[in-house]
Design a protein around this motif. Structure first.
Motif, short mmCIF file in Angstrom:
data_model
loop_
_atom_site.label_atom_id
_atom_site.label_comp_id
_atom_site.label_asym_id
_atom_site.label_seq_id
_atom_site.Cartn_x
_atom_site.Cartn_y
_atom_site.Cartn_z
N ILE A 1 61.41 1.14 -12.17
CA ILE A 1 60.33 0.54 -11.91
C ILE A 1 60.19 -0.01 -13.73
O ILE A 1 59.88 -0.80 -13.82
N THR A 2 60.25 1.27 -14.61
CA THR A 2 60.51 0.85 -15.76
C THR A 2 61.23 1.74 -17.59
O THR A 2 62.12 2.55 -16.43
N ASP A 3 61.31 1.26 -18.32
CA ASP A 3 62.54 2.04 -19.25
C ASP A 3 61.54 3.00 -19.37
O ASP A 3 61.01 4.05 -18.86
N SER A 4 62.36 4.04 -20.96
CA SER A 4 62.52 5.88 -20.83
C SER A 4 60.07 4.94 -21.85
O SER A 4 59.80 6.70 -21.23
N ALA A 5 60.34 3.81 -22.77
CA ALA A 5 58.88 4.33 -22.66
C ALA A 5 57.75 3.73 -21.91
O ALA A 5 56.47 5.01 -22.19
N GLY A 6 57.92 2.92 -20.74
CA GLY A 6 57.22 3.17 -20.28
C GLY A 6 56.82 4.46 -19.11
O GLY A 6 56.30 4.69 -17.69
N THR A 7 57.98 5.10 -18.59
CA THR A 7 57.99 6.28 -18.00
C THR A 7 57.24 7.29 -18.33
O THR A 7 56.19 7.87 -18.00
N GLN A 8 56.69 7.16 -19.73
CA GLN A 8 56.21 7.95 -20.56
C GLN A 8 54.24 7.81 -19.36
O GLN A 8 53.65 8.10 -19.54
N GLY B 1 62.74 15.07 -22.32
CA GLY B 1 64.51 14.88 -22.12
C GLY B 1 64.81 13.23 -21.71
O GLY B 1 65.59 12.94 -21.44
N THR B 2 63.64 12.28 -21.90
CA THR B 2 63.98 10.88 -21.71
C THR B 2 63.69 10.44 -22.72
O THR B 2 63.99 8.33 -22.06
N MET B 3 62.84 10.70 -24.38
CA MET B 3 61.92 10.24 -25.16
C MET B 3 63.13 8.88 -25.45
O MET B 3 64.50 9.70 -25.78
N ASN B 4 63.01 8.01 -26.14
CA ASN B 4 64.31 7.37 -26.36
C ASN B 4 65.39 7.29 -26.35
O ASN B 4 66.48 7.48 -26.61
N SER B 5 65.49 7.31 -24.53
CA SER B 5 67.12 7.53 -24.21
C SER B 5 67.74 5.73 -24.34
O SER B 5 69.61 6.17 -24.37
N GLU B 6 67.01 4.68 -24.43
CA GLU B 6 68.25 3.54 -24.60
C GLU B 6 68.71 3.85 -25.97
O GLU B 6 69.75 2.88 -25.97
N VAL B 7 68.65 4.45 -26.86
CA VAL B 7 69.56 4.37 -28.10
C VAL B 7 70.07 5.83 -28.22
O VAL B 7 70.46 6.07 -29.66
N HIS C 1 68.35 9.14 -28.21
CA HIS C 1 68.70 10.20 -28.68
C HIS C 1 66.88 10.94 -27.96
O HIS C 1 67.02 12.08 -28.34
N SER C 2 67.13 10.76 -26.62
CA SER C 2 66.76 11.75 -25.91
C SER C 2 67.07 12.76 -26.60
O SER C 2 68.36 13.36 -26.66
N LEU C 3 65.77 14.55 -25.71
CA LEU C 3 66.75 15.88 -26.06
C LEU C 3 68.15 16.07 -25.60
O LEU C 3 69.09 16.60 -25.55
N LYS C 4 67.98 15.44 -24.17
CA LYS C 4 69.07 15.74 -23.22
C LYS C 4 70.66 15.25 -23.72
O LYS C 4 71.97 15.77 -23.52
N GLN C 5 70.31 14.11 -24.51
CA GLN C 5 71.86 13.29 -24.50
C GLN C 5 71.87 13.86 -26.28
O GLN C 5 73.22 14.54 -25.94
N VAL C 6 71.02 13.83 -27.17
CA VAL C 6 71.52 14.55 -28.10
C VAL C 6 72.31 16.15 -28.00
O VAL C 6 73.32 16.07 -29.17
N LEU C 7 71.89 16.99 -27.33
CA LEU C 7 71.97 18.65 -27.02
C LEU C 7 73.50 18.34 -26.05
O LEU C 7 74.53 18.77 -26.03
N HIS C 8 73.88 16.49 -25.90
CA HIS C 8 74.75 16.86 -24.36
C HIS C 8 75.03 17.66 -23.14
O HIS C 8 76.01 18.23 -22.87
N LEU C 9 73.45 17.37 -22.84
CA LEU C 9 73.45 18.23 -21.74
C LEU C 9 73.94 17.29 -20.23
O LEU C 9 73.36 16.89 -20.51
N SER C 10 74.66 18.62 -19.52
CA SER C 10 74.77 17.80 -18.13
C SER C 10 73.72 18.40 -17.11
O SER C 10 72.31 18.95 -17.72
N ALA C 11 73.84 17.84 -15.52
CA ALA C 11 72.30 17.68 -15.17
C ALA C 11 72.25 19.36 -14.64
O ALA C 11 71.11 19.97 -14.45
N GLY C 12 73.22 20.01 -14.33
CA GLY C 12 72.66 21.68 -13.97
C GLY C 12 72.21 22.35 -15.10
O GLY C 12 71.52 23.41 -15.45
N GLN C 13 72.78 22.24 -16.72
CA GLN C 13 72.35 22.70 -17.87
C GLN C 13 71.20 21.91 -17.70
O GLN C 13 70.09 23.41 -18.20
N TRP C 14 70.32 21.38 -17.62
CA TRP C 14 69.04 20.73 -17.66
C TRP C 14 67.94 21.59 -17.23
O TRP C 14 67.19 21.89 -17.24
N ALA C 15 68.42 21.70 -15.43
CA ALA C 15 67.78 22.09 -14.76
C ALA C 15 67.39 23.88 -14.99
O ALA C 15 66.99 24.18 -15.32
#
Length: 507
Positions: free
Chosen positions: A318-325, A76-82, A84-98
């Motif tokens: 503190i950091t970007d998506s890669a650093g978050t991992q 859900g957080t991978m490659n969010s800067e471009v 390409h994260s799962l959450k962004q590719v499928l256009h999921l809201s906060a409620g849907q992600w929960a």
């Protein structure tokens, strides 16, 4: 005097000698004879051999179990800067992600109490191997999801197929280990659990660099982890021993010893899979309800944050998506350290598991207070490390005590299944408590968790009193299954760090 007369006199003398002995003296004589039979067996060496066959492979597989569970938040957080994260590719809201996170845990919780019985109905190697192979197939297929509905369906199917893995392991071990022997081994199982969090973040960080226009990083993550899971499942069919009596690498005397040194009401291969009387006794035991309350409250309070850990860390800024991992490694390392320290305190220093658990909960309460009030991101991150690291440790400390209060093959299967099913509230309620729209401070989430964690402190105090206080009222002592079968010999064994409860049941 004839030979026949002499022989008859000897028999009569022996009969009189036996009749003159009290039941306790006869029991002591029998126990002495048994000890003589097993005198040639080195218990520590035998346990090391059993560990080599069972513990090592199970710890490896459990690390991948938890890794697979954590990967949805990594995806859900991978490659969010471009974008390409799962959450962004499928256009999921906060409620849907929960709901994506929670969908796994509903069928999982339902399956656990039921499916644990299949360990005995089939065999441990077949049942655990089946879980891994079927789960790995669905995991790999998740790379093909294209919408919210498909992702929720896959998550629910994963929960149904994986349901009972942990409980099946604990149930299987109760055929081999006493509760005292199980204590450090369960802690090592949770070390594998905590290690998976760090490895999950590191692996997701590496895989994130495979992201491209043709295939996203999260798709590669699902495929690779699915294939490894399938391979481990196939290995389970071959490597994992089932029962002491069917393990050819043990001598007949060793097979008999493994069964004999367990409590007389420990699960047995030859016992009935379902015994209604055992179940009735379990539900009349007050510790069943207090353990269940602890499992529920701790799942919501401390474990809940783990279901959204990458998002909480990312929102600290503190950091970007890669650093978050990569920042998921310190919380995992904290969990490993806490498990090792707890195992040392319980096993080597003789400190009660309840006392260690109370110390862990106290640390979590302080950490939630720091998370709420502190402003520096680094300090709040340190609090997250302690909270996340504690989740596995507290459960690991109490699992052997939970098993010690279960009597019989059926009660062990159902009791273990129910308690671990309750812990799935971490995934059912946790994502709702730690909703993304509560960020970036998550003050509401921390306050709710703090309240549940405070309740846990009181619950553990009550359990400690019920299970280890020797002067309970008579009516209560009879209902606490861990108390009703303790004899003086058991108390002496407990002082030596051995198991308790090998005497006849007191009614």
């Amino acid at each position: 005097m004839s030979l026949s007369s002499s022989s008859e006199d000897l028999k009569n003398d022996a009969s009189v000698a036996i009749d003159s002995k009290s039941p306790s003296e006869l029991e002591a004589t029998f126990a002495s004879d048994q000890e003589d039979r097993f005198a040639s067996i080195d218990r520590k060496k035998l346990l090391r051999r059993i560990d080599t066959r069972i513990l090592i492979y199970i710890c490896i597989t459990y690390m991948f179990v938890r890794l697979d569970l954590n990967n949805i938040s990594n995806a859900g957080t991978m490659n969010s800067e471009v974008k390409h994260s799962l959450k962004q590719v499928l256009h999921l809201s906060a409620g849907q992600w929960a709901w994506v996170l929670s969908a796994f845990y509903y069928p999982y919780a339902v399956a656990e109490p039921i499916c644990t019985f299949f360990v005995k109905a089939t065999s441990p190697s077949i049942w655990l191997g089946r879980i891994f192979v079927s789960w790995g197939i669905v995991m790999a297929c998740m790379a093909a999801v294209t919408n919210y509905g498909g992702l929720v369906a896959c998550r629910a199917l994963l929960g149904l197929l994986e349901g009972s893995y942990f409980t099946s392991v604990i149930y299987h071990w109760s055929f081999w280990y006493t509760p005292a022997e199980m204590a450090p081994r369960v802690l090592w199982l949770y070390v594998a659990n905590s290690s998976s969090g760090g490895f999950s973040g590191l692996f997701a960080y590496a895989v994130s660099f495979s992201d491209s226009a043709k295939i996203h990083g999260w798709q590669v993550l699902f495929i690779l982890e699915g294939l490894v899971t399938i391979a481990l499942g196939i290995g389970m069919f071959v490597i994992l021993p089932d029962w002491p009596s069917t393990s050819k690498w043990l001598s007949p005397l060793e097979q008999e010893y493994v069964v004999h040194h367990l409590h007389k009401d420990a699960p047995k291969q030859t016992a009935k899979t379902w015994d209604a009387q055992q179940i009735k006794r379990m539900f009349s035991d007050p510790t069943f309800y207090f353990f269940s309350l602890f499992w529920a409250c701790y799942a919501v309070s401390a474990w809940g944050i783990g279901t959204v850990l990458p998002f909480v860390i990312k929102d600290l800024g503190i950091t970007d998506s890669a650093g978050t991992q990569l920042l998921q490694i310190p919380p995992a390392a904290t969990g490993v350290a806490m498990c090792i320290i707890s195992a040392y305190l319980i096993r080597n220093r003789g400190i009660s598991a309840f006392a260690v658990t109370l110390a862990i909960i106290a640390g979590v309460l302080v950490s939630f207070a720091v998370f709420l009030k502190a402003k520096p991101a680094g300090l709040r991150y340190a609090a997250v490390c302690v909270i996340s690291g504690s989740t596995a440790t507290a459960y690991a400390c109490l699992w052997p005590r939970r098993v010690a209060a279960l009597r019989g093959t059926s009660a062990a299967a159902l009791g273990i299944g129910i308690n671990n099913a309750i812990s799935q509230l971490s995934g059912i309620v946790g994502p709702q408590v730690w909703r993304l729209n509560f960020g970036p401070r998550y003050e509401t989430s921390a306050k709710i968790s703090l309240a549940f964690c405070s309740a846990d402190f009181v619950i553990v105090l009550i359990l400690w009193w019920l299970m280890e206080y020797p002067h309970l009222p008579g009516w209560l002592k009879k209902r606490v299954l861990a108390q009703t079968q303790i004899t003086e010999e058991d108390q002496e064994a407990a002082k030596r760090g051995e198991t308790i409860g090998t005497g006849e049941e007191k009614r």
